[in-house]
Design a protein around this motif. Sequence first.
Motif, mmCIF file in Angstrom:
data_model
loop_
_atom_site.group_PDB
_atom_site.id
_atom_site.type_symbol
_atom_site.label_atom_id
_atom_site.label_comp_id
_atom_site.label_asym_id
_atom_site.label_seq_id
_atom_site.Cartn_x
_atom_site.Cartn_y
_atom_site.Cartn_z
ATOM 1 N N THR A 286 0.830 -1.214 0.000
ATOM 2 C CA THR A 286 0.000 0.000 0.000
ATOM 3 C C THR A 286 0.859 1.257 0.000
ATOM 4 O OG1 THR A 286 -1.672 -1.230 1.244
ATOM 5 C CG2 THR A 286 -1.878 1.159 1.196
ATOM 6 N N LEU A 287 1.923 1.247 0.761
ATOM 7 C CA LEU A 287 2.818 2.411 0.811
ATOM 8 C C LEU A 287 3.454 2.660 -0.556
ATOM 9 C CD1 LEU A 287 4.060 4.570 2.631
ATOM 10 C CD2 LEU A 287 5.880 2.945 3.196
ATOM 11 N N LYS A 288 3.814 1.597 -1.265
ATOM 12 C CA LYS A 288 4.396 1.752 -2.597
ATOM 13 C C LYS A 288 3.385 2.366 -3.562
ATOM 14 C CE LYS A 288 6.586 -0.910 -6.306
ATOM 15 N NZ LYS A 288 7.005 -2.257 -6.756
ATOM 16 N N ILE A 289 2.120 1.911 -3.506
ATOM 17 C CA ILE A 289 1.075 2.452 -4.402
ATOM 18 C C ILE A 289 0.806 3.919 -4.096
ATOM 19 C CG2 ILE A 289 -1.378 2.276 -4.975
ATOM 20 C CD1 ILE A 289 -1.129 -0.750 -4.611
ATOM 21 N N ASP A 290 0.698 4.290 -2.820
ATOM 22 C CA ASP A 290 0.408 5.683 -2.460
ATOM 23 C C ASP A 290 1.574 6.604 -2.819
ATOM 24 O OD1 ASP A 290 -2.111 5.175 -1.622
ATOM 25 O OD2 ASP A 290 -1.642 5.053 0.509
ATOM 26 N N ASN A 291 2.789 6.133 -2.692
ATOM 27 C CA ASN A 291 3.940 6.938 -3.127
ATOM 28 C C ASN A 291 3.902 7.173 -4.632
ATOM 29 O OD1 ASN A 291 5.370 7.568 -0.757
ATOM 30 N ND2 ASN A 291 6.160 5.487 -0.619
ATOM 31 N N GLN A 292 3.505 6.131 -5.386
ATOM 32 C CA GLN A 292 3.391 6.290 -6.841
ATOM 33 C C GLN A 292 2.289 7.288 -7.187
ATOM 34 O OE1 GLN A 292 2.556 2.623 -8.844
ATOM 35 N NE2 GLN A 292 2.579 3.532 -10.895
ATOM 36 N N ASN A 293 1.126 7.203 -6.513
ATOM 37 C CA ASN A 293 0.033 8.153 -6.768
ATOM 38 C C ASN A 293 0.427 9.578 -6.390
ATOM 39 O OD1 ASN A 293 -1.745 6.232 -7.735
ATOM 40 N ND2 ASN A 293 -2.569 5.769 -5.710
ATOM 41 N N LEU A 294 1.204 9.730 -5.359
ATOM 42 C CA LEU A 294 1.624 11.056 -4.929
ATOM 43 C C LEU A 294 2.531 11.719 -5.955
ATOM 44 C CD1 LEU A 294 1.488 13.134 -2.644
ATOM 45 C CD2 LEU A 294 3.464 12.001 -1.597
ATOM 46 N N ASN A 295 3.293 10.945 -6.688
ATOM 47 C CA ASN A 295 4.214 11.484 -7.693
ATOM 48 C C ASN A 295 3.544 11.749 -9.035
ATOM 49 O OD1 ASN A 295 6.435 11.389 -5.912
ATOM 50 N ND2 ASN A 295 6.806 9.226 -6.405
ATOM 51 N N LEU A 296 2.295 11.288 -9.242
ATOM 52 C CA LEU A 296 1.585 11.515 -10.502
ATOM 53 C C LEU A 296 1.056 12.943 -10.562
ATOM 54 C CD1 LEU A 296 -0.438 8.188 -10.908
ATOM 55 C CD2 LEU A 296 1.613 8.887 -12.158
ATOM 56 N N ASP A 299 0.490 16.175 -15.958
ATOM 57 C CA ASP A 299 1.430 16.109 -17.084
ATOM 58 C C ASP A 299 2.155 14.769 -17.173
ATOM 59 O OD1 ASP A 299 0.768 18.743 -17.614
ATOM 60 O OD2 ASP A 299 2.363 19.517 -16.293
ATOM 61 N N SER A 300 1.795 13.824 -16.317
ATOM 62 C CA SER A 300 2.484 12.527 -16.345
ATOM 63 C C SER A 300 2.110 11.741 -17.588
ATOM 64 C CB SER A 300 2.130 11.735 -15.079
ATOM 65 O OG SER A 300 2.549 12.438 -13.921
ATOM 66 N N ASN A 301 2.994 10.833 -17.978
ATOM 67 C CA ASN A 301 2.765 10.011 -19.173
ATOM 68 C C ASN A 301 2.069 8.701 -18.859
ATOM 69 O OD1 ASN A 301 4.124 11.920 -20.736
ATOM 70 N ND2 ASN A 301 6.118 10.962 -20.339
ATOM 71 N N LEU A 302 1.842 8.426 -17.586
ATOM 72 C CA LEU A 302 1.278 7.126 -17.206
ATOM 73 C C LEU A 302 -0.194 7.210 -16.836
ATOM 74 C CD1 LEU A 302 4.213 5.823 -14.986
ATOM 75 C CD2 LEU A 302 3.774 5.333 -17.398
ATOM 76 N N ILE A 303 -0.834 8.361 -17.078
ATOM 77 C CA ILE A 303 -2.233 8.500 -16.690
ATOM 78 C C ILE A 303 -3.126 8.211 -17.885
ATOM 79 C CG2 ILE A 303 -1.747 10.154 -14.854
ATOM 80 C CD1 ILE A 303 -2.480 12.398 -16.742
ATOM 81 N N LEU A 304 -4.242 7.519 -17.649
ATOM 82 C CA LEU A 304 -5.209 7.122 -18.673
ATOM 83 C C LEU A 304 -6.607 7.227 -18.081
ATOM 84 C CD1 LEU A 304 -3.500 3.910 -20.141
ATOM 85 C CD2 LEU A 304 -3.641 6.147 -21.260
#
Length: 512
Positions: A286-296, A299-304
């Motif tokens: 969960t901590l890994k997922i929330d850190n990834q969401n916080l960095n989005l 202008d990110s290229n990984l959003i859909l």
Amino acid sequence: MSQPMAWNMDKLTCPYICPNAPPSNFDKPVYLKGGHRKSHDNPFASPYVPGSVQPPEKKQYPPDAPPRYLPQQTDSTSGDVLGMGPIGPWAAGHLDWTPQAGMTGVRPVVDKYSITRYSTGEWRRNNLRTLTPRATDKAKALDTSIKGDLAKAIKGMDDMQDGCNKKLKTRVKTLAHWKKQVQNTLKAISDEIETLDANRQKLKSASRILMLPEAISRECLELRTFRYEPDLVRDDAEQELIKEVSIVGEIRRVFQETLAKVEVQMANNRAAKAAIEIDWSDKISTLKIDNQNLNLTPDSNLILHHPGVARWPENATSLEYWEHYCKESIRNCEEVRQKSENLRGDLMTIIVKGSQDMKIQGDRTNLALAETVSATEQLCAKLEETLKDNLKTIADVENLIDYLKESLRNIDERDKLSNTRLLNRNYGRPNVENCRDEAQYGLMGEAKFIKETADSLKGKLREAEAVRAELMKYRGELEKDIACKRKSLNIDQDRIARVRAHLPTPEEFANA
């Protein structure tokens, strides 16, 4: 500018035709106020006279008046109603009124030349209504509203995104805190499982030595039953002795249960470790997922686009339950570890704790006994002092009774004297000499006063004798209570003290 006409009250004259006419009083034109009608007084009401038609008059308006085609302050609500005379636009007409007139009142009539339906004021109001913009203002208002709403919406989305970022940061910190707590708990339970190699044999000998303090406490309780009835109270010493017996029993029960549950505790430790490992793994993911969401960012290229994700998952839990689960998971593991520590702790730790508890409880019991002995000694001294005061008071009351009796005897002699004087005067004076003189009144008053005084002193004597009886009864109670307290002091201070001198010390527990 043409001058307005002036009319004489005696005869009609015109300043242009008759120069000798008096000057006109109409220096300024007079306007009607709103809601007023023009007077129907018409100079043409009389038959036509040649030369009565006047030159045109220029209308005057206030300096701040609006344009002529807009409503004026001089307009009346009833319109321009004119009088009728021998000449005029409707000389041959008649009055007419229709519902279309509204607030304007009477309308002009129709003749063979023209028809007039509205007044000048209504014409001006219609112009104002026609010139007033409608759709233009709506368009401007709509443009301002849309731009304001769009700016507000964009600002709201930015604020919402900032708020979500702050909440994500707070969530990441919270997850990191709980992950650390879980990791520490996992390490503690792992160390506990690795070091669970306790020596259980010496616990049995520690259980046997507990019989000595238990026997001493029960004997002290039995000795205190020999106190006299007034002192058979459940005081602090009694409470501490009972608690001492209970503590010995509880320590023995804990030792026995510890010996019986060592193997079961090992299985519980392993189960707690497996549960805390699962919780620790889930928090890392969960901590890994929330850190990834916080960095989005936008202008990110990984959003859909992901349709249907804006809903609560079926297995989602509430924040309160998540916090409760985190606390419960750690608490359950800590409880298991604590039980394991209690079970696997070495012999010295368990014996020292038990001996310390016994020592503390023994000190509390001794302190309670000392306080009880001190209070009893103080009470006994106070009772003896009170007994002395009571004996002195009894002596004083008896002296007072003797003094009252002596006083009553003296009063009785005075009563005899007064009665004898009255008897001699009542039956010794002959005829008219037996009068109610001042001496007779004085003797009568003296007899009455002596009688009242004697009655009062007799009442005081009865009260004094009643007080003496109470003091005598109180004396017996004090003597009995003093004997009771001395018996209690003998038990608590002498016999129980010798018995409790054999209580084992923590060193004796450790060397058992």
